[in-house]
Scaffold this motif. Structure first.
Motif: not given
Length: 172
Positions: A18-25, A152-166
């Motif tokens: 849940a925290a990871a998804l909140a950070l992604l958003i 989606v726009a993401l700043r900073g280094p991403q993980t495979e999980a955050t890329l998959a979610h985006a």
């Protein structure tokens, strides 16, 4: 009541997710500079590696566009995850790298070689494309849907999980 108890490990795991998804958003919205929901600007035409890529060639499937530079330490941290993620796409989407604000063509090529990137990479030496996208820090990743809209726009280094979610948000 069925007598089922949730273990503290399961609760911790769900809290982390849940925290990871909140950070992604939060990071997705903070990195957008108004880009979300609008048509993606043109990609640079200068090719560093892989086939030439244009937004027109991407129509019909989602894409991730990652702006990076060879001097960028967070880009180095993200680099292995990008290659692993790219290999796992199996044609359902495209990952494109854009070398941005990098004074050294040889440094950019060495970076691609060092991380054995196999996905297409373009070059934006005068920062024109990056400015149109709204890039302000590196790395910055944009998820573009099949119709060419930035989702989606993401700043900073991403993980495979955050890329998959985006990518999932962009329909991939």
């Amino acid at each position: 009541m069925s007598g089922r108890r949730i273990s503290w490990r399961a609760l911790l795991a769900w809290t982390v997710v849940a925290a990871a998804l909140a950070l992604l958003i939060v990071f997705g919205l903070s990195g957008s500079k108004g880009a979300l929901g609008r048509a993606a600007p043109a990609l640079p035409s200068a090719r560093l590696s892989g086939p030439a890529v244009t937004l027109a060639s991407l129509r019909g499937r989602p894409a991730l566009v990652v702006f990076w530079a060879s001097w960028c330490t967070p880009c180095e941290q993200e680099a292995p995850a990008l290659e692993r993620f790219s290999r796992a796409l199996h044609g359902r989407a495209t990952l494109i790298g854009v070398n941005w604000s990098d004074p050294s063509l040889s440094g950019a090529k060495a970076f691609i070689e060092r991380f054995a990137w196999t996905f297409p990479n373009l070059r934006d030496p005068d920062e024109t494309s990056g400015q149109k996208f709204g890039v302000s820090d590196l790395p910055t990743t944009y998820a573009i849907d099949a119709s060419g809209q930035i989702r989606v726009a993401l700043r900073g280094p991403q993980t495979e999980a955050t890329l998959a979610h985006a990518l999932a948000v962009a329909g991939g």
